[in-house]
Design an enzyme around this catalytic site. Sequence first.
Site, PDB file in Angstrom:
ATOM      1  N   ASP A   1       0.865  -1.175   0.000  1.00 21.70           N
ATOM      2  CA  ASP A   1       0.000   0.000   0.000  1.00 21.70           C
ATOM      3  C   ASP A   1       0.908   1.233   0.000  1.00 21.70           C
ATOM      4  OD1 ASP A   1      -2.355   1.643   0.471  1.00 21.70           O
ATOM      5  OD2 ASP A   1      -1.685   1.774   2.557  1.00 21.70           O
TER       6      ASP A   1
ATOM      7  N   ASP B   1      -0.322   4.984   0.975  1.00 23.70           N
ATOM      8  CA  ASP B   1      -0.616   6.007   1.980  1.00 23.70           C
ATOM      9  C   ASP B   1      -0.370   5.496   3.388  1.00 23.70           C
ATOM     10  OD1 ASP B   1      -1.310   7.591  -0.111  1.00 23.70           O
ATOM     11  OD2 ASP B   1      -3.465   7.522   0.248  1.00 23.70           O
TER      12      ASP B   1
END
Length: 285
Positions: free
Chosen positions: A28, A30
Amino acid sequence: MSDAEIRMVESHSPPARPGDPTAAAFFDVDNTIVRGASIFHLARGLYHRGFLTPRDICRFALQQARFLAIGEHPHALAEVQTRALAFIAGRSVAEMRTIGEEVFEDILTNKIWPGTLALARMHEDAGQRVWLVTATPIEIAEVIAQRLALTGALGTISEHVDGRYTGQLVGAPMHGEAKADAVSALARREGLSLRRCAAYSDSSNDIPLLSLVGHPVAINPDSRLRAHARANGWQVHDYRTTRRAAKIGLPAAGAGVLAGFAAGALVSNRRQEPPAIDQKKTDRR
């Protein structure tokens, strides 16, 4: 999700033949690789280039403060994406990619979590490929993957016709179950064994993705993901200054973060160069 909806970008120097071709790692973006929300950092870049008004950037700053305080929330994500799509409607794809490159140089180089990047390098050193899987617009995800010399990126795709954005998405945002679907499709296409793959995320929204692979890891996790990781024996790495500051201090400081950034945005008419990533830490050995 069809192969047409999965876009990959090859890094500047990808291995032609991975030493471990059936294993890969999925990260991922963020608050996992990048501190905070990448779309907010993009909004900062757009503000400096006259795309956004002071009111617009204050709204994005509020979303960023909430994200830092309580983590990712689907409703907030949808609101930000809707606003972002409206901003880029009619703009050229080439222009957005150029802005993405500039935002990486101006802002994101100073927002990379060194610990997470070290984990990505560990997989590369083992001869495995590394992909980003993120709700971030694919143009920004591609830039991050290229600049960090990762294998590729899966991200949210905005529709464009004749080189200009329409303000609509192609398929669903790369979020939640959509990430798991995209990685499953990629694994089939690339001949990956998911039980040999690893995935890294900060958000409980990514539990479907993390549950898909044999080696799930929680990075800077929100409270729900931390509890789920503990209950299931998953690894946890927290690179924030302290857990207490992350869980307690940030909500109280959220208003200060917002006010400080908004004030700075309103008075600043020029970009400042942040320090670059230490190449000794980031260059592949």
